[in-house]
Design a protein around this motif. Structure first.
Motif, PDB file in Angstrom:
ATOM      1  N   GLY A  42      33.750 -28.316 -72.348  1.00 36.22           N
ATOM      2  CA  GLY A  42      32.391 -28.817 -72.133  1.00 36.22           C
ATOM      3  C   GLY A  42      31.703 -28.119 -70.976  1.00 36.22           C
ATOM      4  N   LEU A  43      32.419 -27.909 -69.880  1.00 37.57           N
ATOM      5  CA  LEU A  43      31.836 -27.199 -68.737  1.00 37.57           C
ATOM      6  C   LEU A  43      31.563 -25.735 -69.064  1.00 37.57           C
ATOM      7  N   ALA A  44      32.447 -25.107 -69.804  1.00 38.08           N
ATOM      8  CA  ALA A  44      32.234 -23.706 -70.193  1.00 38.08           C
ATOM      9  C   ALA A  44      31.014 -23.581 -71.103  1.00 38.08           C
ATOM     10  N   ALA A  45      30.839 -24.520 -72.017  1.00 35.35           N
ATOM     11  CA  ALA A  45      29.663 -24.501 -72.888  1.00 35.35           C
ATOM     12  C   ALA A  45      28.389 -24.711 -72.089  1.00 35.35           C
ATOM     13  N   SER A  50      23.408 -22.450 -69.902  1.00 36.82           N
ATOM     14  CA  SER A  50      22.618 -22.300 -68.685  1.00 36.82           C
ATOM     15  C   SER A  50      22.364 -20.835 -68.365  1.00 36.82           C
ATOM     16  N   THR A  51      23.390 -20.012 -68.492  1.00 35.06           N
ATOM     17  CA  THR A  51      23.237 -18.586 -68.223  1.00 35.06           C
ATOM     18  C   THR A  51      22.302 -17.937 -69.238  1.00 35.06           C
ATOM     19  N   ALA A  52      22.420 -18.315 -70.497  1.00 33.99           N
ATOM     20  CA  ALA A  52      21.531 -17.767 -71.527  1.00 33.99           C
ATOM     21  C   ALA A  52      20.082 -18.181 -71.283  1.00 33.99           C
ATOM     22  N   SER A  53      19.875 -19.404 -70.859  1.00 35.99           N
ATOM     23  CA  SER A  53      18.529 -19.887 -70.596  1.00 35.99           C
ATOM     24  C   SER A  53      17.905 -19.167 -69.395  1.00 35.99           C
TER      25      SER A  53
END
Length: 126
Positions: A42-45, A50-53
């Motif tokens: 869940g944290l990795a997702a 977040s990085t993609a956004s």
């Protein structure tokens, strides 16, 4: 300049990884062994969306304000689709499997959103 647009993405990705690792360490200490892996997923997702956004906002930051707002809205849609995908993946599991996965994603997304807020102001054109 591609490197100027890429720099905030890299910095935010590293900061987000540090926050996600801190959340992972806390969940490792507080959760049962069977729930730890699900919380880490869940944290990795959350870190990934977040990085993609942040990447989308950084790419469209120098364009029109409307394009910039679409990038920000796309980040929200990406977060929602990530949550729907995790719900669908954990649908057949019981609450014991869903709770750590979904709560880590939601809390991780909220925590990592603070990194994105810094990029929500469009750059002024000269």
């Amino acid at each position: 300049m591609a490197s100027n647009r890429l720099r905030p993405v890299v910095v935010s990705a590293v900061e987000g990884a540090v926050l996600a690792l801190a959340g992972g360490a806390a969940s490792w200490a507080l959760l049962a062994p069977g729930s730890r892996v699900r919380a880490a997923v869940g944290l990795a997702a959350a870190w990934g969306v977040s990085t993609a956004s942040i990447g989308a906002i950084a790419m469209f930051r120098e364009r029109s304000f409307q394009t910039f707002l679409r990038a920000g809205g796309g980040g929200g849609a990406l977060r929602a689709s990530g949550l729907v995908r995790l719900i669908a993946a954990a649908w057949s599991e019981g609450w014991e499997g869903q709770a750590p996965l979904l709560s880590a994603y939601v809390l991780g997304t909220l925590g990592l959103f603070t990194l994105e807020v810094r990029h929500l102001r469009p750059e002024k054109r000269q």
